[in-house]
Design an enzyme around this catalytic site. Structure first.
Site, PDB file in Angstrom:
ATOM      1  N   ASP A 114      39.022 -13.212  17.685  1.00 22.51           N
ATOM      2  CA  ASP A 114      39.992 -13.382  18.778  1.00 22.51           C
ATOM      3  C   ASP A 114      39.349 -12.948  20.089  1.00 22.51           C
ATOM      4  O   ASP A 114      38.434 -12.135  20.106  1.00 22.51           O
ATOM      5  CB  ASP A 114      41.213 -12.481  18.583  1.00 22.51           C
ATOM      6  CG  ASP A 114      41.984 -12.810  17.332  1.00 22.51           C
ATOM      7  OD1 ASP A 114      41.867 -13.935  16.845  1.00 22.51           O
ATOM      8  OD2 ASP A 114      42.694 -11.903  16.868  1.00 22.51           O
TER       9      ASP A 114
HETATM   10  N1  URA Z   1      41.603 -10.527  12.415  1.00 24.02           N
HETATM   11  C1  URA Z   1      42.206 -10.603  13.618  1.00 24.02           C
HETATM   12  O1  URA Z   1      43.394 -10.361  13.738  1.00 24.02           O
HETATM   13  N2  URA Z   1      41.446 -10.940  14.666  1.00 24.02           N
HETATM   14  C2  URA Z   1      40.126 -11.204  14.606  1.00 24.02           C
HETATM   15  O2  URA Z   1      39.501 -11.505  15.608  1.00 24.02           O
HETATM   16  C3  URA Z   1      39.523 -11.128  13.345  1.00 24.02           C
HETATM   17  C4  URA Z   1      40.279 -10.783  12.274  1.00 24.02           C
END
Ligand code: URA
Length: 253
Positions: free
Chosen positions: A110
């Site tokens: 993310d």
């Molecule tokens: N889980 C999440 O919530 N975000 C990420 O970037 C990776 C795993």
């Protein structure tokens, strides 16, 4: 008999080898920033017949070379190669001499997640790392608001419902305060925003999330925003899907 191939224009070779758009490559050649075989060439349509290409004095790689990189992704940067609407992407953080043709992130984080991200132009390795049929386990460290209670941690270990199924982490535990994080969670699957949503299901909100391990590969002390090449052994271990390295086990209280 091999058919004669007319040489490609320099602008095309520079765009491919530097991971630049045609327009940017054109401007770079025009500006005298490109040398071929040590000689400055300022005509973007000059035929490129091979030889070392340098941009701003740094050697670019010929098409076909493979590159394997580890990045410590900072927050605020998106994991994509296209359609960025001008937003900063992980590729923007890769030094230009490592931006080989086809370089892409082998997985996703993310925008606000930090930590371990592999980038490569080797589609086979990307498939190996991202295809659910042989997904490797990934370890995340997080802080949340409020911090997870012992009870919440136990609920997490039992599994929480997400997208119509109970999802259980492979592992979940506490981290020592000196890690700067509170909780470690290891997942084998990688559903969208999975860690964040699992924590939300416990009534808390993730305030910091960092990936520290993917299979055998550890982030180590690579500074945020930095990129390094993977060693041959690290690449081989990822290809083979070797489990975590015995050395360097995660710190646990
Ligand atoms: N889980 C999440 O919530 N975000 C990420 O970037 C990776 C795993």
């Amino acid at each position: 008999v091999t058919p004669e191939r007319s040489p490609e224009p320099l602008v095309k070779a520079v765009a491919a080898a530097a991971g630049l758009s045609r327009r940017k490559a054109f401007a770079a050649v025009r500006a005298g920033r490109v040398r071929v075989g040590g000689v400055a060439v300022t005509d973007p349509s000059a035929p490129y017949q091979g030889g070392d290409v340098e941009l701003d004095g740094r050697k670019l790689h010929p098409a076909g070379d493979k590159v394997y990189l580890l990045m410590n992704k900072p927050a605020g940067v998106i994991t994509t190669v296209t359609d960025t609407h001008g937003r900063l992407t992980v590729l923007d953080l890769v030094p230009v001499e490592l931006r080989l043709p086809g370089l892409h992130p082998a997985g996703r984080l993310d925008r606000d997640t930090t930590g371990l991200l592999v980038l490569t132009n080797d589609g086979d390795l990307t498939y190996r790392l991202t295809h659910p049929s042989h997904a490797v386990d990934k370890e995340y460290w997080l802080r949340s608001s409020p911090p997870l209670t012992e009870q919440a941690l136990q609920r997490l270990r039992r599994g929480v419902e997400l997208d119509g199924r109970v999802r259980r982490p492979l592992d979940a535990g506490r981290l020592p305060p000196e890690s700067g994080y509170e909780t470690t969670v290891t997942l084998r699957e990688g559903r969208k925003r999975q860690v964040r949503r699992m924590v939300e299901a416990l009534g808390a909100r993730v305030t910091a999330l960092k990936r520290v391990r993917e299979g055998s590969l550890r982030l180590g002390d690579l500074p945020q925003g930095a990129v390094r090449r993977l060693t041959e052994d690290e690449v081989q271990a990822l290809r083979e899907g070797r489990p975590r390295a015995a050395r360097d086990a995660p710190a646990r209280p």
